[in-house]
Write an enzyme that holds these catalytic residues in place. Structure first.
Site, PDB file in Angstrom:
ATOM      1  N   HIS B  21       0.872  -1.182   0.000  1.00 43.59           N
ATOM      2  CA  HIS B  21       0.000   0.000   0.000  1.00 43.59           C
ATOM      3  C   HIS B  21       0.907   1.230   0.000  1.00 43.59           C
ATOM      4  O   HIS B  21       1.730   1.405   0.906  1.00 43.59           O
ATOM      5  CB  HIS B  21      -0.923  -0.015   1.219  1.00 43.59           C
ATOM      6  CG  HIS B  21      -1.898  -1.154   1.197  1.00 43.59           C
ATOM      7  ND1 HIS B  21      -2.171  -1.953   2.286  1.00 43.59           N
ATOM      8  CD2 HIS B  21      -2.655  -1.644   0.181  1.00 43.59           C
ATOM      9  CE1 HIS B  21      -3.067  -2.865   1.940  1.00 43.59           C
ATOM     10  NE2 HIS B  21      -3.379  -2.696   0.669  1.00 43.59           N
ATOM     11  N   GLU B  24       1.639   3.701   3.100  1.00 47.84           N
ATOM     12  CA  GLU B  24       2.009   3.145   4.409  1.00 47.84           C
ATOM     13  C   GLU B  24       3.530   3.212   4.499  1.00 47.84           C
ATOM     14  O   GLU B  24       4.255   2.370   3.975  1.00 47.84           O
ATOM     15  CB  GLU B  24       1.445   1.732   4.548  1.00 47.84           C
ATOM     16  CG  GLU B  24      -0.083   1.748   4.454  1.00 47.84           C
ATOM     17  CD  GLU B  24      -0.738   0.371   4.577  1.00 47.84           C
ATOM     18  OE1 GLU B  24      -0.014  -0.623   4.821  1.00 47.84           O
ATOM     19  OE2 GLU B  24      -1.969   0.293   4.435  1.00 47.84           O
ATOM     20  N   HIS B 116       3.110  -3.452   6.685  1.00 51.59           N
ATOM     21  CA  HIS B 116       1.935  -2.569   6.613  1.00 51.59           C
ATOM     22  C   HIS B 116       1.861  -1.632   7.805  1.00 51.59           C
ATOM     23  O   HIS B 116       2.390  -1.926   8.873  1.00 51.59           O
ATOM     24  CB  HIS B 116       0.652  -3.404   6.561  1.00 51.59           C
ATOM     25  CG  HIS B 116       0.468  -4.126   5.270  1.00 51.59           C
ATOM     26  ND1 HIS B 116      -0.265  -3.608   4.235  1.00 51.59           N
ATOM     27  CD2 HIS B 116       0.965  -5.305   4.838  1.00 51.59           C
ATOM     28  CE1 HIS B 116      -0.226  -4.459   3.210  1.00 51.59           C
ATOM     29  NE2 HIS B 116       0.516  -5.499   3.543  1.00 51.59           N
ATOM     30  N   GLU B 178       1.707  -5.480  10.839  1.00 56.17           N
ATOM     31  CA  GLU B 178       0.745  -4.362  10.752  1.00 56.17           C
ATOM     32  C   GLU B 178       0.973  -3.477  11.963  1.00 56.17           C
ATOM     33  O   GLU B 178       0.619  -3.844  13.077  1.00 56.17           O
ATOM     34  CB  GLU B 178      -0.674  -4.925  10.756  1.00 56.17           C
ATOM     35  CG  GLU B 178      -1.777  -3.902  10.586  1.00 56.17           C
ATOM     36  CD  GLU B 178      -1.900  -3.402   9.159  1.00 56.17           C
ATOM     37  OE1 GLU B 178      -1.493  -2.252   8.919  1.00 56.17           O
ATOM     38  OE2 GLU B 178      -2.411  -4.144   8.292  1.00 56.17           O
TER      39      GLU B 178
END
EC number: 3.5.1.114
Lengths: 319, 319
Positions: B21, B24, B116, B178
């Protein structure tokens, strides 16, 4: 000090603009809510008009689609002949200038309050052009007195000799609220509720003024911009480091010579080499990476704001 | 429990992917840094390959430019005939499948670790498909033991019968880190340094395994997805409210029946009407507004992970 003239008539034409940057969600959703139900913006002597300033950027959940709308209200953009190649925000700035201005004209709105969010740890910040805007300084002071337990700092962004360029600059008078930290594209309850309360207090201040209240002189503390500091860069222009953990989230705190400001990806620290204490703001703001700004340096000032006299013929509400 | 086979050979082909992404920033800047200087990714028995997964989205500082790359590694996209109208991320998914896969083949990479960030208050979170991935569960356990003072939770996202779709699913084995909270488009020192340390610990775990270390059985606590909860909506599909101040930032904390989950713009509270305690995660994640997700409900599980046996013929480093 050269002062802007204080209003001699009640402020009847007031707008609250949100979504000037389309991914700053407090203003986006407040504007949308008020467009459905504007009752919250009504006061006995006036009713503020909600405006969703940048609908295309808001729909795309981006700061802007063509260029930064909040840098587009200069005479260069507002007076140039329209062409089909104009970026969306140039066209939109002209529309808003017709709606809320024209800038520097007698027909302009009396006050525009523009709503912003930052990813920086700025808390509640009031952004005005300069200290000579007496009416805005009194509004700031009024907002500060409403919640003495919550800092509500004043940032003066205008550099001498630079033309005003923000959406609120098309009105006779105006100011921006800048609340953070809030990620782009996120609506946080705490920030939303605080912004809603500040807007209400700003409208209450205008109502008090319209009703004939006089406001005494006071001492104001504010932060005035000195300039921007860029990230350390690699040869190809990429980032070579990031905001130092000791500086991150320290907006409005003193930065002393020799303190770390960046950490390189290789691990070493970069120190602040200035020779006087400054007060960084907008530290690590997402939207400023592309502008080459890791933070702004400001100086902390204390100055006297003269009294705001009562209107000669105060407005009285009609029953 | 149906378990994935544990590796019988040392893991030689390992990749660390960042910028899947494009906004990020921890993974984006780690990948860029390692592409310039990959020494940090070297271990005696292998060297992990850094990959900037979505260069176009990274250049635009957006999550994606055509469609969400991390939902595009399904057979539908990977095996369909290429056309000029394919969104960029479909083309890029096929490229990554060639580079790191092909998915479900013997030629695929041994492990992909995908990096992420989230705007939610998730702290450090390890995302694996399911508890039957024994090797990934041992890696999670190893990471948790490295910094016992910092929670490092395990989120199992795979729903039964749904095909895997993430970038790490093209490798024989994989996992995502994450980390949050971090705004989109911002690189925070604390999150960056924590991610860098977690990647190092993950590579150290692979090195220990390659060198012939056996890992004993243990009890694992994890959060398994139950489904998504949308925001309250107006008739035209817009937001009618926001995440309740009492729920904001409470990722992984118990949500009990009757507790408030949203506040409407009109002021009233919306309560959680489920009949059992759940554990919300990804609360108010910026990227999930468009997916109609205010948060995910999870259940908290405790289960046994069997021992990871030592390799029969352990790798020895060549001098």
């Amino acid at each position: 000090m050269c002062s802007l003239p204080v209003p001699r008539e009640p402020l009847r034409r007031v707008a609250v603009t949100g979504g000037t940057h389309g991914n700053e969600m407090s203003g986006v959703y407040l504007a949308r809510h008020w467009l459905r139900d504007p009752s919250e913006l009504q006061r006995p002597s006036f009713s503020a008009m909600p405006v969703l300033a940048n609908p295309e950027a808001t729909a795309a959940c981006r700061r802007y689609v063509g260029r930064d709308l909040n840098r587009t209200f200069t005479s260069t953009f507002l007076t140039a002949r329209a062409t089909p190649d104009d970026p969306y925000e140039v066209t939109r700035a002209r529309e808003l200038n017709q709606l809320l201005g024209p800038k520097a004209s007698g027909r302009a709105f009396d006050f525009v309050l523009d709503l912003h969010n930052t990813t920086a740890n700025m808390g509640s910040c009031l952004i005005a052009e300069a200290a000579h805007n007496i009416f805005a300084m009194h509004m700031c002071h009024h907002l500060q007195l409403q919640s003495p337990e919550l800092p509500c700092r004043v940032f003066l962004y205008q550099l001498p000799g630079v033309e005003t360029y923000s959406v609120d600059s098309v009105a006779k008078n105006g100011m921006a609220l800048e609340l953070g930290p809030q990620p782009q594209g996120v609506l946080r309850a705490d920030i939303f509720l605080r912004m809603r309360a500040l807007v209400a207090a700003a409208l209450d201040f205008i109502e008090l003024f319209n009703q004939g209240t006089a406001f005494p002189a006071f001492e104001m503390e504010a932060y005035r911009t000195l300039g921007a500091v860029d990230f350390p860069r690699t040869d190809d222009g990429g980032l070579a480091g990031f905001v130092h953990p000791q500086l991150q989230d320290q907006d409005f705190q003193p930065l002393r010579p020799g303190a770390p400001i960046f950490q390189m990806f290789s691990g070493e620290d970069v120190l602040y080499e200035g020779d006087s204490t400054v007060y960084p703001v907008f530290i690590n703001e997402a939207a400023y990476y592309e502008k080459g700004t890791a933070f702004f340096q400001t100086e902390k000032l204390t100055f006297s704001v003269p009294a705001l006299p009562a209107l000669a013929s105060a407005s009285t509400p009609t029953p």
